[in-house]
Scaffold this active site. Structure first.
Site, PDB file in Angstrom:
ATOM      1  N   HIS A  78      -4.780  26.731   1.335  1.00 14.23           N
ATOM      2  CA  HIS A  78      -4.444  26.074   0.075  1.00 14.23           C
ATOM      3  C   HIS A  78      -3.114  25.342   0.216  1.00 14.23           C
ATOM      4  O   HIS A  78      -2.239  25.741   0.992  1.00 14.23           O
ATOM      5  CB  HIS A  78      -4.371  27.103  -1.061  1.00 14.23           C
ATOM      6  CG  HIS A  78      -4.310  26.452  -2.411  1.00 14.23           C
ATOM      7  ND1 HIS A  78      -3.122  26.067  -2.980  1.00 14.23           N
ATOM      8  CD2 HIS A  78      -5.290  26.093  -3.286  1.00 14.23           C
ATOM      9  CE1 HIS A  78      -3.363  25.514  -4.151  1.00 14.23           C
ATOM     10  NE2 HIS A  78      -4.668  25.507  -4.352  1.00 14.23           N
ATOM     11  N   GLU A 148      -8.690  19.125  -1.908  1.00 14.31           N
ATOM     12  CA  GLU A 148      -7.733  19.151  -3.013  1.00 14.31           C
ATOM     13  C   GLU A 148      -6.583  18.209  -2.718  1.00 14.31           C
ATOM     14  O   GLU A 148      -5.651  18.568  -1.984  1.00 14.31           O
ATOM     15  CB  GLU A 148      -7.173  20.562  -3.212  1.00 14.31           C
ATOM     16  CG  GLU A 148      -8.101  21.535  -3.901  1.00 14.31           C
ATOM     17  CD  GLU A 148      -7.314  22.712  -4.456  1.00 14.31           C
ATOM     18  OE1 GLU A 148      -7.359  22.919  -5.672  1.00 14.31           O
ATOM     19  OE2 GLU A 148      -6.656  23.416  -3.686  1.00 14.31           O
TER      20      GLU A 148
END
Length: 231
Positions: A78, A148
């Site tokens: 992430h 993302e």
């Protein structure tokens, strides 16, 4: 720590009992609680793990510990792990390999920063990140790729449906050329970055957007709309 949950969903749902796979990404100290409270039809994911099964790594969590909680997924790479905690592409690849070898499914995150998008190197960045992941994957059925764009995470900004589709399509082309056509056609590529009930429908309509990695909106009633975005 502003988001206590980060939840992934993929598939083609008609309702919450249908094909859509929903996985709740909970902080490590709540994994057992989340698993015990959620209906078994929902998956649970840790938000991180380390690259080895044991050793002197105070504060880390291993895939074996995650599995002890009855949890079968982990989110790796992430943007906050990359850009706040300084995790390298190499480390994320090593974590991916160990998690998969330990029997966990991996939600592997990739994405460019604002200056990289503005500099015209989005593809270069996400392809490089993907290569370190791909080099450590033997069974792609256990892997979900999550694109993302860092500039859209928690900012209220969302990549346009066209921007998301463009990157997802390019990722499939890269996988076809560098892994296999079968993997390119079958791997789930989900989008994350300020996904809300208001933006999910148009994003979900894009050919290569298979689902979402959802932050703050996963804690609100509108999350049902996101789950059903492809209905």
């Amino acid at each position: 720590m502003d988001k206590m949950s980060r939840t992934a969903g993929s598939g083609e749902p008609k309702d919450s009992d249908s094909f859509c796979k929903v996985v709740c990404g909970a902080p490590s100290i709540y994994l057992d609680f989340a698993r015990s409270k959620l209906d078994p039809k929902f998956g649970v994911a840790a938000q991180n793990c380390y690259k080895v099964p044991k050793g002197a790594f105070t504060g880390e969590i291993s895939p074996a510990m995650i599995k002890d909680c009855g949890v079968n997924w982990v989110i790796l790479g992430h943007s906050e792990r990359r850009h706040v905690f300084g995790e390298s592409d190499e480390l994320i690849g090593q974590k991916t390999a160990h998690a998969l070898e330990s029997g966990l499914g991996v939600i592997a995150c990739i994405g460019e920063k604002l200056d990289e998008r503005e500099g015209g190197i989005t593809e270069k960045v996400v392809f490089s990140q993907t290569k370190f992941i791909a080099d450590n994957v033997k069974d792609w059925s256990k892997v979900v790729l999550a694109y993302e764009p860092v500039w859209a995470i928690g900012t209220g900004k969302t990549a346009s449906p066209q921007q998301a589709q463009e990157v997802h399509e390019k990722l499939r082309e890269w996988l076809k050329s560098n892994v296999s056509e079968a993997v390119a056609n079958s791997v789930r590529i989900i989008y994350g970055g300020s996904v809300t009930g208001g933006t999910c429908k148009e994003l979900a309509s894009q050919k290569d957007v298979d689902g979402f990695l959802v932050g703050g909106a996963s804690l609100k009633p509108e999350f049902i709309d996101i789950i059903n975005a492809k209905a």
